[in-house]
Design a protein around this motif. Structure first.
Motif, PDB file in Angstrom:
ATOM      1  N   PRO A 132       0.824  -1.201   0.000  1.00 18.50           N
ATOM      2  CA  PRO A 132       0.000   0.000   0.000  1.00 18.50           C
ATOM      3  C   PRO A 132       0.868   1.265   0.000  1.00 18.50           C
ATOM      4  CG  PRO A 132      -0.617  -1.504   1.782  1.00 18.50           C
ATOM      5  CD  PRO A 132       0.658  -2.008   1.211  1.00 18.50           C
ATOM      6  N   ASP A 133       0.350   2.349  -0.560  1.00 14.80           N
ATOM      7  CA  ASP A 133       1.092   3.610  -0.599  1.00 14.80           C
ATOM      8  C   ASP A 133       1.526   4.063   0.798  1.00 14.80           C
ATOM      9  OD1 ASP A 133       0.707   3.568  -3.272  1.00 14.80           O
ATOM     10  OD2 ASP A 133      -0.771   5.190  -3.337  1.00 14.80           O
ATOM     11  N   ASP A 134       0.594   3.927   1.776  1.00 12.13           N
ATOM     12  CA  ASP A 134       0.943   4.426   3.114  1.00 12.13           C
ATOM     13  C   ASP A 134       2.071   3.603   3.738  1.00 12.13           C
ATOM     14  OD1 ASP A 134      -0.607   2.221   3.501  1.00 12.13           O
ATOM     15  OD2 ASP A 134      -1.910   3.092   5.026  1.00 12.13           O
ATOM     16  N   GLU A 135       2.154   2.328   3.382  1.00 14.24           N
ATOM     17  CA  GLU A 135       3.242   1.514   3.917  1.00 14.24           C
ATOM     18  C   GLU A 135       4.581   1.985   3.341  1.00 14.24           C
ATOM     19  OE1 GLU A 135       1.849  -2.694   5.185  1.00 14.24           O
ATOM     20  OE2 GLU A 135       3.261  -2.959   3.560  1.00 14.24           O
ATOM     21  N   ALA A 136       4.558   2.402   2.090  1.00  9.21           N
ATOM     22  CA  ALA A 136       5.785   2.932   1.475  1.00  9.21           C
ATOM     23  C   ALA A 136       6.189   4.240   2.151  1.00  9.21           C
ATOM     24  CB  ALA A 136       5.568   3.145  -0.014  1.00  9.21           C
ATOM     25  N   LYS A 137       5.181   5.081   2.424  1.00  7.30           N
ATOM     26  CA  LYS A 137       5.492   6.378   3.040  1.00  7.30           C
ATOM     27  C   LYS A 137       6.028   6.210   4.451  1.00  7.30           C
ATOM     28  CE  LYS A 137       1.480   8.176   1.732  1.00  7.30           C
ATOM     29  NZ  LYS A 137       0.346   9.121   1.693  1.00  7.30           N
ATOM     30  N   GLU A 138       5.530   5.166   5.141  1.00  5.93           N
ATOM     31  CA  GLU A 138       5.954   4.951   6.532  1.00  5.93           C
ATOM     32  C   GLU A 138       7.198   4.066   6.635  1.00  5.93           C
ATOM     33  OE1 GLU A 138       2.424   3.257   8.128  1.00  5.93           O
ATOM     34  OE2 GLU A 138       1.287   5.121   7.864  1.00  5.93           O
ATOM     35  N   SER A 139       7.721   3.634   5.500  1.00 12.61           N
ATOM     36  CA  SER A 139       8.869   2.718   5.560  1.00 12.61           C
ATOM     37  C   SER A 139      10.068   3.397   6.206  1.00 12.61           C
ATOM     38  CB  SER A 139       9.236   2.248   4.152  1.00 12.61           C
ATOM     39  OG  SER A 139       9.634   3.354   3.376  1.00 12.61           O
ATOM     40  N   ASP A 140      10.874   2.572   6.826  1.00 13.64           N
ATOM     41  CA  ASP A 140      12.056   3.085   7.519  1.00 13.64           C
ATOM     42  C   ASP A 140      13.277   2.697   6.680  1.00 13.64           C
ATOM     43  OD1 ASP A 140      13.699   4.146   9.350  1.00 13.64           O
ATOM     44  OD2 ASP A 140      13.098   2.859  11.021  1.00 13.64           O
ATOM     45  N   ILE A 141      13.856   3.688   6.028  1.00 13.84           N
ATOM     46  CA  ILE A 141      14.950   3.384   5.103  1.00 13.84           C
ATOM     47  C   ILE A 141      16.297   3.463   5.813  1.00 13.84           C
ATOM     48  CG2 ILE A 141      16.173   4.179   3.046  1.00 13.84           C
ATOM     49  CD1 ILE A 141      13.539   5.005   1.883  1.00 13.84           C
ATOM     50  N   ASP A 142      17.060   2.388   5.719  1.00 10.62           N
ATOM     51  CA  ASP A 142      18.418   2.402   6.244  1.00 10.62           C
ATOM     52  C   ASP A 142      19.362   2.943   5.184  1.00 10.62           C
ATOM     53  OD1 ASP A 142      17.717   1.400   8.692  1.00 10.62           O
ATOM     54  OD2 ASP A 142      18.012  -0.671   8.120  1.00 10.62           O
ATOM     55  N   VAL A 143      19.318   2.337   4.020  1.00  8.39           N
ATOM     56  CA  VAL A 143      20.190   2.783   2.929  1.00  8.39           C
ATOM     57  C   VAL A 143      19.468   2.636   1.595  1.00  8.39           C
ATOM     58  CG1 VAL A 143      22.380   2.437   1.731  1.00  8.39           C
ATOM     59  CG2 VAL A 143      22.250   1.960   4.156  1.00  8.39           C
ATOM     60  N   LEU A 144      19.520   3.651   0.782  1.00 10.10           N
ATOM     61  CA  LEU A 144      19.141   3.527  -0.623  1.00 10.10           C
ATOM     62  C   LEU A 144      20.282   4.153  -1.399  1.00 10.10           C
ATOM     63  CD1 LEU A 144      15.353   4.512  -1.016  1.00 10.10           C
ATOM     64  CD2 LEU A 144      16.373   2.255  -1.034  1.00 10.10           C
ATOM     65  N   ALA A 145      21.121   3.336  -1.965  1.00 10.27           N
ATOM     66  CA  ALA A 145      22.262   3.854  -2.718  1.00 10.27           C
ATOM     67  C   ALA A 145      22.471   2.955  -3.917  1.00 10.27           C
ATOM     68  CB  ALA A 145      23.500   3.887  -1.829  1.00 10.27           C
ATOM     69  N   GLY A 146      23.432   3.286  -4.735  1.00 10.91           N
ATOM     70  CA  GLY A 146      23.623   2.565  -5.989  1.00 10.91           C
ATOM     71  C   GLY A 146      23.596   1.059  -5.872  1.00 10.91           C
ATOM     72  N   ASN A 147      24.422   0.536  -4.978  1.00 12.99           N
ATOM     73  CA  ASN A 147      24.564  -0.912  -4.933  1.00 12.99           C
ATOM     74  C   ASN A 147      23.904  -1.553  -3.727  1.00 12.99           C
ATOM     75  OD1 ASN A 147      26.077  -0.904  -7.260  1.00 12.99           O
ATOM     76  ND2 ASN A 147      27.977  -0.512  -6.127  1.00 12.99           N
ATOM     77  N   LEU A 148      23.153  -0.781  -2.996  1.00 12.68           N
ATOM     78  CA  LEU A 148      22.536  -1.317  -1.785  1.00 12.68           C
ATOM     79  C   LEU A 148      21.207  -0.637  -1.507  1.00 12.68           C
ATOM     80  CD1 LEU A 148      22.667  -2.973   0.870  1.00 12.68           C
ATOM     81  CD2 LEU A 148      23.977  -1.102   1.862  1.00 12.68           C
ATOM     82  N   SER A 149      20.221  -1.464  -1.223  1.00 13.74           N
ATOM     83  CA  SER A 149      18.910  -0.955  -0.840  1.00 13.74           C
ATOM     84  C   SER A 149      18.491  -1.728   0.392  1.00 13.74           C
ATOM     85  CB  SER A 149      17.937  -1.199  -2.000  1.00 13.74           C
ATOM     86  OG  SER A 149      16.653  -0.825  -1.644  1.00 13.74           O
ATOM     87  N   LYS A 150      18.178  -1.012   1.465  1.00 11.09           N
ATOM     88  CA  LYS A 150      17.804  -1.705   2.694  1.00 11.09           C
ATOM     89  C   LYS A 150      16.769  -0.881   3.435  1.00 11.09           C
ATOM     90  CE  LYS A 150      19.662  -3.836   6.808  1.00 11.09           C
ATOM     91  NZ  LYS A 150      20.819  -4.342   7.506  1.00 11.09           N
ATOM     92  N   PHE A 151      15.611  -1.469   3.695  1.00  6.78           N
ATOM     93  CA  PHE A 151      14.541  -0.729   4.382  1.00  6.78           C
ATOM     94  C   PHE A 151      13.575  -1.689   5.069  1.00  6.78           C
ATOM     95  CE2 PHE A 151      11.503  -1.784   1.046  1.00  6.78           C
ATOM     96  CZ  PHE A 151      12.306  -1.928  -0.072  1.00  6.78           C
ATOM     97  N   SER A 152      12.847  -1.159   6.071  1.00  7.51           N
ATOM     98  CA  SER A 152      11.822  -1.933   6.770  1.00  7.51           C
ATOM     99  C   SER A 152      10.455  -1.419   6.377  1.00  7.51           C
ATOM    100  CB  SER A 152      11.954  -1.792   8.283  1.00  7.51           C
ATOM    101  OG  SER A 152      13.269  -1.770   8.676  1.00  7.51           O
ATOM    102  N   LEU A 153       9.487  -2.329   6.348  1.00  4.34           N
ATOM    103  CA  LEU A 153       8.115  -1.959   6.015  1.00  4.34           C
ATOM    104  C   LEU A 153       7.246  -2.110   7.252  1.00  4.34           C
ATOM    105  CD1 LEU A 153       7.913  -3.773   2.599  1.00  4.34           C
ATOM    106  CD2 LEU A 153       7.960  -1.316   2.962  1.00  4.34           C
ATOM    107  N   SER A 154       6.642  -1.013   7.691  1.00  3.49           N
ATOM    108  CA  SER A 154       5.864  -0.988   8.932  1.00  3.49           C
ATOM    109  C   SER A 154       6.613  -1.793   9.983  1.00  3.49           C
ATOM    110  CB  SER A 154       4.460  -1.551   8.713  1.00  3.49           C
ATOM    111  OG  SER A 154       3.794  -0.784   7.748  1.00  3.49           O
TER     112      SER A 154
END
Lengths: 186, 214
Positions: free
Chosen positions: B33-55
């Motif tokens: 859901p859109d709201d889950e994306a907005k509330e996600s907790d991003i650790d890293v979003l970079a070229g070679n690494l993407s790391k985040f939590s959802l709710s």
């Protein structure tokens, strides 16, 4: 933190993965190990546009402050949920304020069950997904949140990929490629 | 004995583009859901690494050659399959070579019982004259040949739990190797749907068989 620093962090992360790769076989790449990785906590900033899309940018949550991932990341969730009963549901009829569904018992198997569920039992964000044939997952179980245990019923609708023109074109191209390269032996 | 926590994850190994795995793109493709994306907790979003939590239910981590989707929420077990399948559908360029479906059962187990299970699985008397008061710390067993027609193996580990105080973990790694001559992408999507439920049932059976020995 700026993008340059993030790239450095990424590079370190990749290097540490490479080091591990020298010690283990390729199969060992599948593991739960976390690598000690310094990084700044960042949160997404979303901005909805007029055409109902939204853009994403990244900003540091706390400039200069670093956190470290160490060992298990279980603590970061704080919430666990263990199901006692699981069903997969298929909507077969929609009424004014409820819907009827066939339930497939994932936990115990057996024959199908039928149920009528009020719209008010569904999260508002999932209301738009209530359609004939829609699939949902219904779990009853215990949730533990920071030591507090409660019994919960959770209904979450299945979300599948939105088929847009690009995706259909990509799949079409891939299908054509496979068809053109198909070798039929006598 | 009932487990206290079930940690569940799936890992895709192959050629992956982490830039294509972000909360925004998951929401854009209707996978969350859109709201889950907005509330996600991003650790890293970079070229070679993407790391985040959802709710509070999920963690996603992707690098150039590995993507892991993890949850401690049993209600999200099927959601992870849908996200994994969706990611492969919308990213036709991902070339997947291995899939791991992993279950870790965490049990509350006091020191005496952990010692007892250690003695059952790796009898301490075999260590007489080698170690004084031997104890099992980690045990790893592998079934090298799958009996479901797929290539791969099943690996089981037993070790002290990091999630439960005074606990033990039983980890079952259901590993699938995508045949080299085939398109990893399509096989991976089919595998997700074909083996998902069986993998969980098999993992529960393995964990129960071990823990019920005490």
């Amino acid at each position: 933190m700026n993008i340059l620093v993030l790239d450095e962090v990424t590079e370190d992360y990749e290097k540490s993965k490479d080091k591990r790769a020298t010690k283990h076989s390729a199969e060992d790449a599948i593991s739960f190990e976390s690598v000690d990785l310094p990084f700044s906590k960042i949160r997404p900033q979303f901005k909805f546009e007029e055409d109902n899309t939204f853009n994403e940018s990244i900003e540091p949550k706390q400039e200069g402050k670093t956190d470290t991932i160490v060992g298990s990341e279980i603590d970061s969730f704080h919430i666990t949920f263990n199901s006692l009963q699981k069903w997969k549901g298929y909507i077969e009829e929609i009424k004014e304020s409820s819907f009827c569904a066939r339930l497939d018992d994932i936990t115990n198997g057996g024959t199908d069950e039928f149920v009528e569920i009020d719209f008010k039992d569904i999260s508002p964000r999932d209301h738009k997904l209530i359609k004939l044939g829609a699939v949902f997952y219904w779990n009853i179980g215990y949730e533990e949140k920071r030591g507090q245990v409660s019994k919960k019923s959770i209904i979450r609708f299945q979300r599948v990929v939105k088929w847009d023109d690009k995706l259909l074109n990509d799949i079409g191209e891939r299908t054509n490629y496979i068809l053109n390269n198909l070798i039929i032996e006598d | 004995m009932e487990y206290k926590v079930l940690e569940f994850s799936t890992v895709l190994v192959g050629n992956i583009n982490p830039r294509k795995i972000t909360p925004y793109l998951l929401a854009k493709h209707s996978l969350i859901p859109d709201d889950e994306a907005k509330e996600s907790d991003i650790d890293v979003l970079a070229g070679n690494l993407s790391k985040f939590s959802l709710s509070d239910w999920g963690l996603i981590e992707a690098t150039k050659n590995r993507c892991m989707i993890k949850t401690l929420n049993d209600a999200s077990h099927e959601v992870i399959k849908d996200i994994g399948t969706g990611l492969l559908l919308v990213n036709q360029e991902f070339d997947i070579k291995y899939i791991g479906i992993n279950h870790i059962f965490h049990y509350e187990l006091n020191d005496r019982k952990f010692k007892e299970i250690g003695n059952l699985l790796a009898p301490f008397d075999r260590w007489d004259g080698i170690l004084n008061e031997p104890r099992m710390l980690n045990l790893e067993m592998i079934q090298n040949k799958r009996n479901d027609g797929n290539k791969g193996y099943i690996r089981t580990k037993i070790y002290p739990s990091e999630a439960v105080k005074q606990g033990a973990s039983i980890s079952i790694n259901d590993h699938f190797q995508i045949p080299k001559e085939t398109s990893g992408h399509e096989i991976a999507i089919n595998l997700f749907n074909d083996v998902w439920d069986d993998s969980k049932k098999r993992s529960i059976n393995i964990a129960n068989s071990i823990i019920n020995k005490i």
